[in-house]
Design a protein around this motif. Structure first.
Motif, PDB file in Angstrom:
ATOM      1  N   SER A 170       0.845  -1.192   0.000  1.00 31.28           N
ATOM      2  CA  SER A 170       0.000   0.000   0.000  1.00 31.28           C
ATOM      3  C   SER A 170       0.877   1.237   0.000  1.00 31.28           C
ATOM      4  O   SER A 170       2.097   1.152   0.199  1.00 31.28           O
ATOM      5  CB  SER A 170      -0.921   0.019   1.225  1.00 31.28           C
ATOM      6  OG  SER A 170      -0.228   0.470   2.368  1.00 31.28           O
ATOM      7  N   ASN A 171       0.236   2.389  -0.202  1.00 29.24           N
ATOM      8  CA  ASN A 171       0.966   3.647  -0.259  1.00 29.24           C
ATOM      9  C   ASN A 171       1.118   4.296   1.116  1.00 29.24           C
ATOM     10  O   ASN A 171       1.471   5.466   1.204  1.00 29.24           O
ATOM     11  CB  ASN A 171       0.265   4.611  -1.213  1.00 29.24           C
ATOM     12  CG  ASN A 171       0.156   4.029  -2.604  1.00 29.24           C
ATOM     13  OD1 ASN A 171       0.830   3.061  -2.937  1.00 29.24           O
ATOM     14  ND2 ASN A 171      -0.716   4.595  -3.420  1.00 29.24           N
ATOM     15  N   GLY A 172       0.821   3.536   2.173  1.00 32.74           N
ATOM     16  CA  GLY A 172       0.961   4.057   3.514  1.00 32.74           C
ATOM     17  C   GLY A 172      -0.123   3.533   4.433  1.00 32.74           C
ATOM     18  O   GLY A 172      -1.225   3.199   3.981  1.00 32.74           O
ATOM     19  N   GLN A 173       0.185   3.448   5.713  1.00 29.58           N
ATOM     20  CA  GLN A 173      -0.764   2.976   6.707  1.00 29.58           C
ATOM     21  C   GLN A 173      -2.015   3.853   6.723  1.00 29.58           C
ATOM     22  O   GLN A 173      -1.951   5.066   6.876  1.00 29.58           O
ATOM     23  CB  GLN A 173      -0.113   2.986   8.088  1.00 29.58           C
ATOM     24  CG  GLN A 173      -0.989   2.513   9.215  1.00 29.58           C
ATOM     25  CD  GLN A 173      -1.180   1.001   9.193  1.00 29.58           C
ATOM     26  OE1 GLN A 173      -0.551   0.303   8.412  1.00 29.58           O
ATOM     27  NE2 GLN A 173      -2.037   0.511  10.065  1.00 29.58           N
ATOM     28  N   ALA A 196       3.371  -1.636   4.173  1.00 30.53           N
ATOM     29  CA  ALA A 196       3.091  -0.210   3.963  1.00 30.53           C
ATOM     30  C   ALA A 196       4.342   0.516   3.475  1.00 30.53           C
ATOM     31  O   ALA A 196       5.406   0.414   4.084  1.00 30.53           O
ATOM     32  CB  ALA A 196       2.589   0.424   5.260  1.00 30.53           C
ATOM     33  N   TYR A 197       4.200   1.250   2.379  1.00 31.06           N
ATOM     34  CA  TYR A 197       5.294   2.045   1.825  1.00 31.06           C
ATOM     35  C   TYR A 197       5.020   3.528   2.071  1.00 31.06           C
ATOM     36  O   TYR A 197       3.888   3.907   2.402  1.00 31.06           O
ATOM     37  CB  TYR A 197       5.444   1.792   0.321  1.00 31.06           C
ATOM     38  CG  TYR A 197       6.012   0.438  -0.029  1.00 31.06           C
ATOM     39  CD1 TYR A 197       7.340   0.289  -0.391  1.00 31.06           C
ATOM     40  CD2 TYR A 197       5.199  -0.696  -0.005  1.00 31.06           C
ATOM     41  CE1 TYR A 197       7.872  -0.961  -0.716  1.00 31.06           C
ATOM     42  CE2 TYR A 197       5.711  -1.951  -0.322  1.00 31.06           C
ATOM     43  CZ  TYR A 197       7.046  -2.072  -0.679  1.00 31.06           C
ATOM     44  OH  TYR A 197       7.555  -3.303  -0.996  1.00 31.06           O
ATOM     45  N   LYS A 198       6.012   4.343   1.885  1.00 25.65           N
ATOM     46  CA  LYS A 198       5.843   5.788   2.032  1.00 25.65           C
ATOM     47  C   LYS A 198       5.583   6.412   0.669  1.00 25.65           C
ATOM     48  O   LYS A 198       6.447   7.049   0.071  1.00 25.65           O
ATOM     49  CB  LYS A 198       7.073   6.412   2.692  1.00 25.65           C
ATOM     50  CG  LYS A 198       7.264   5.986   4.138  1.00 25.65           C
ATOM     51  CD  LYS A 198       8.456   6.676   4.772  1.00 25.65           C
ATOM     52  CE  LYS A 198       8.602   6.273   6.242  1.00 25.65           C
ATOM     53  NZ  LYS A 198       9.751   6.923   6.895  1.00 25.65           N
ATOM     54  N   GLY A 199       4.376   6.159   0.166  1.00 28.70           N
ATOM     55  CA  GLY A 199       4.000   6.735  -1.120  1.00 28.70           C
ATOM     56  C   GLY A 199       3.769   5.697  -2.196  1.00 28.70           C
ATOM     57  O   GLY A 199       4.109   4.515  -2.054  1.00 28.70           O
ATOM     58  N   SER A 203       5.926   1.705  -3.716  1.00 26.36           N
ATOM     59  CA  SER A 203       5.105   0.489  -3.687  1.00 26.36           C
ATOM     60  C   SER A 203       4.922  -0.073  -5.090  1.00 26.36           C
ATOM     61  O   SER A 203       4.954  -1.298  -5.292  1.00 26.36           O
ATOM     62  CB  SER A 203       3.742   0.769  -3.043  1.00 26.36           C
ATOM     63  OG  SER A 203       3.006   1.718  -3.784  1.00 26.36           O
ATOM     64  N   LEU A 204       4.787   0.802  -6.074  1.00 27.48           N
ATOM     65  CA  LEU A 204       4.650   0.342  -7.457  1.00 27.48           C
ATOM     66  C   LEU A 204       5.956  -0.253  -7.978  1.00 27.48           C
ATOM     67  O   LEU A 204       5.946  -1.245  -8.730  1.00 27.48           O
ATOM     68  CB  LEU A 204       4.213   1.504  -8.357  1.00 27.48           C
ATOM     69  CG  LEU A 204       2.705   1.747  -8.434  1.00 27.48           C
ATOM     70  CD1 LEU A 204       2.424   3.079  -9.112  1.00 27.48           C
ATOM     71  CD2 LEU A 204       2.026   0.611  -9.189  1.00 27.48           C
ATOM     72  N   VAL A 205       7.060   0.340  -7.597  1.00 26.42           N
ATOM     73  CA  VAL A 205       8.362  -0.183  -8.026  1.00 26.42           C
ATOM     74  C   VAL A 205       8.556  -1.607  -7.515  1.00 26.42           C
ATOM     75  O   VAL A 205       9.007  -2.497  -8.246  1.00 26.42           O
ATOM     76  CB  VAL A 205       9.503   0.736  -7.536  1.00 26.42           C
ATOM     77  CG1 VAL A 205      10.852   0.051  -7.709  1.00 26.42           C
ATOM     78  CG2 VAL A 205       9.488   2.053  -8.289  1.00 26.42           C
ATOM     79  N   GLN A 217      -4.011   0.396  -6.475  1.00 26.60           N
ATOM     80  CA  GLN A 217      -3.442   1.690  -6.827  1.00 26.60           C
ATOM     81  C   GLN A 217      -4.424   2.520  -7.662  1.00 26.60           C
ATOM     82  O   GLN A 217      -5.319   1.968  -8.310  1.00 26.60           O
ATOM     83  CB  GLN A 217      -2.164   1.480  -7.652  1.00 26.60           C
ATOM     84  CG  GLN A 217      -1.026   0.827  -6.906  1.00 26.60           C
ATOM     85  CD  GLN A 217      -0.403   1.740  -5.870  1.00 26.60           C
ATOM     86  OE1 GLN A 217      -0.490   2.959  -5.970  1.00 26.60           O
ATOM     87  NE2 GLN A 217       0.241   1.148  -4.861  1.00 26.60           N
ATOM     88  N   PRO A 218      -4.250   3.844  -7.674  1.00 26.77           N
ATOM     89  CA  PRO A 218      -5.052   4.657  -8.594  1.00 26.77           C
ATOM     90  C   PRO A 218      -4.814   4.177 -10.019  1.00 26.77           C
ATOM     91  O   PRO A 218      -3.668   3.965 -10.431  1.00 26.77           O
ATOM     92  CB  PRO A 218      -4.514   6.079  -8.378  1.00 26.77           C
ATOM     93  CG  PRO A 218      -3.904   6.050  -7.016  1.00 26.77           C
ATOM     94  CD  PRO A 218      -3.348   4.668  -6.850  1.00 26.77           C
ATOM     95  N   LEU A 219      -5.882   4.003 -10.748  1.00 26.17           N
ATOM     96  CA  LEU A 219      -5.783   3.459 -12.107  1.00 26.17           C
ATOM     97  C   LEU A 219      -4.787   4.214 -12.991  1.00 26.17           C
ATOM     98  O   LEU A 219      -4.032   3.582 -13.744  1.00 26.17           O
ATOM     99  CB  LEU A 219      -7.176   3.451 -12.744  1.00 26.17           C
ATOM    100  CG  LEU A 219      -7.317   2.831 -14.122  1.00 26.17           C
ATOM    101  CD1 LEU A 219      -6.882   1.368 -14.119  1.00 26.17           C
ATOM    102  CD2 LEU A 219      -8.763   2.955 -14.607  1.00 26.17           C
ATOM    103  N   PRO A 220      -4.721   5.545 -12.937  1.00 23.95           N
ATOM    104  CA  PRO A 220      -3.793   6.271 -13.815  1.00 23.95           C
ATOM    105  C   PRO A 220      -2.323   5.955 -13.584  1.00 23.95           C
ATOM    106  O   PRO A 220      -1.486   6.228 -14.447  1.00 23.95           O
ATOM    107  CB  PRO A 220      -4.086   7.743 -13.486  1.00 23.95           C
ATOM    108  CG  PRO A 220      -5.442   7.755 -12.889  1.00 23.95           C
ATOM    109  CD  PRO A 220      -5.564   6.465 -12.150  1.00 23.95           C
ATOM    110  N   SER A 221      -1.970   5.384 -12.421  1.00 30.46           N
ATOM    111  CA  SER A 221      -0.561   5.112 -12.124  1.00 30.46           C
ATOM    112  C   SER A 221      -0.062   3.804 -12.724  1.00 30.46           C
ATOM    113  O   SER A 221       1.139   3.521 -12.688  1.00 30.46           O
ATOM    114  CB  SER A 221      -0.342   5.080 -10.611  1.00 30.46           C
ATOM    115  OG  SER A 221      -1.026   3.985 -10.025  1.00 30.46           O
ATOM    116  N   LEU A 222      -0.949   2.997 -13.309  1.00 31.55           N
ATOM    117  CA  LEU A 222      -0.580   1.640 -13.720  1.00 31.55           C
ATOM    118  C   LEU A 222      -0.151   1.464 -15.182  1.00 31.55           C
ATOM    119  O   LEU A 222       0.630   0.546 -15.470  1.00 31.55           O
ATOM    120  CB  LEU A 222      -1.749   0.689 -13.434  1.00 31.55           C
ATOM    121  CG  LEU A 222      -2.088   0.484 -11.954  1.00 31.55           C
ATOM    122  CD1 LEU A 222      -3.371  -0.328 -11.814  1.00 31.55           C
ATOM    123  CD2 LEU A 222      -0.939  -0.200 -11.228  1.00 31.55           C
ATOM    124  N   PRO A 223      -0.640   2.237 -16.142  1.00 33.04           N
ATOM    125  CA  PRO A 223      -0.371   1.935 -17.562  1.00 33.04           C
ATOM    126  C   PRO A 223       1.091   1.732 -17.926  1.00 33.04           C
ATOM    127  O   PRO A 223       1.421   0.836 -18.721  1.00 33.04           O
ATOM    128  CB  PRO A 223      -0.959   3.143 -18.291  1.00 33.04           C
ATOM    129  CG  PRO A 223      -2.070   3.587 -17.410  1.00 33.04           C
ATOM    130  CD  PRO A 223      -1.559   3.374 -16.010  1.00 33.04           C
TER     131      PRO A 223
END
Length: 336
Positions: A170-173, A196-199, A203-205, A217-223
């Motif tokens: 996740s992008n944070g607790q 839990a990651y800081k942002g 987490s995506l990396v 994740q927010p859909l726009p961050s995945l393509p």
């Protein structure tokens, strides 16, 4: 003459009572005039639009586009004031303590709603004057490409065979990303280990690198990661298919009731006059539905979803109840 003499003969207490009643009546008239004046003249000076988003982030960019439209409509400058930090509580505290005159507005998101619940202060539905929803961003559940599952059903079966062994990032607790993952496993009846990651970027990396198996994740961050073949999208958090990803099915088709949207909305300090709230709502609604603003928002993965103040209040109450139950069931706290 008799009446005048009678007035002169009134006791000091009676004369005080007459003048006191007159003063109260004048105060009431002044109060009514003050309350009715803002709707006719507002705004007469610059407005501060506070946001918890960091400069250059998606929500902050959207706030600036909105501010430009509001400035154009009102002929007064709307200044975006980023106040990131403490899961949005810095911005929330600032707005809560501001004068309720319409000249301080809060561009808030679902993240700030969850932050207020985590820290048990500044409840959006009752400690502010909700102005209205503006837009939504769909969340999506994605897995590393090495996971042998192409659908939600296949992943659920895969996870059930490995209780507690799969990692979800996740992008944070307490973030929307975190609650999305918790809701997914609760409705699926599976058990994963939360990291839990800081942002969003780290987490995506790690999702793309295979250090974790799943993330919401927010859909726009995945393509970018999907096109590189490193991440696979299983489903979106909308109840119907979204034009942002028409080929991706809603998770709710498999897990009934699954809905996770990152939203943007406007709030004002508590006791801001209702006529000002109505004027801001009408102007903001017109702005987010305008063709030029939609043209700027859609590439960011944001769809317009304006609401009335009452509809926004109802949504805030519904989401507060929904996430409070999940936080309790999953034993989620700021220090976890």
């Amino acid at each position: 003459m008799k009446k005048i003499a009678s007035m002169r003969n009134m006791s000091g207490l009676n004369r005080y009572g007459v003048f006191a009643l007159f003063a109260i009546a004048m105060q009431g008239h002044a109060a009514r005039s003050a309350n009715s004046e803002p709707a006719q003249s507002y705004p007469t000076k610059p407005i501060r639009l506070i946001t918890a988003a960091t400069p250059g982030s998606g929500p902050e960019v959207i706030a600036r586009h909105l501010a430009a439209k509001l400035s154009e409509a009102w002929g007064q400058q709307v200044v975006v004031d980023p106040r990131p930090g403490a899961t949005g509580m810095i911005s929330g505290d600032l707005v809560a303590k501001s004068a309720p005159d319409g000249y301080t507005l809060w561009f808030a998101t679902s993240t700030q709603l969850l932050g207020s619940m985590m820290f048990q202060r500044n409840w959006m539905a009752k400690d502010y004057a909700p102005v209205g929803m503006l837009s939504n961003t769909a969340f999506a559940v994605a897995v590393n490409s090495s996971v042998p599952a192409t659908t939600v059903a296949e992943f659920v079966a895969y996870a059930k065979a490995r209780p507690g062994k799969l990692l979800f990032a996740s992008n944070g607790q307490g973030s929307t990303s975190h609650m999305c993952g918790e809701l997914f496993q609760a409705l699926a009846g599976i058990r994963m280990t939360h990291v839990a990651y800081k942002g969003g970027t780290p987490s995506l990396v790690d999702l793309a690198g295979g250090q974790v198996q799943l993330s919401c994740q927010p859909l726009p961050s995945l393509p970018t990661y999907v096109k590189a073949g490193r991440v696979r999208t299983l489903g979106v958090g909308t109840l119907q298919r979204t034009r942002l990803a028409p080929d991706v099915p809603p998770i709710a088709e498999t897990l009934s009731g699954f809905e996770v949207l990152g939203w943007h909305g406007l709030l004002a300090p508590l006791n801001t006059p209702k006529d000002i709230i109505a004027k801001v709502n009408a102007t903001a609604t017109k702005a987010v539905l305008s063709a030029d603003l939609q043209e700027r928002m859609l590439p960011l993965g944001v769809e317009p979803a304006p609401s009335t103040p009452a509809e926004f209040v109802a949504r805030l109450h519904a989401e507060t109840n929904k996430w409070a139950k999940l936080m309790k069931d999953a034993n989620i706290s700021p220090t976890q």
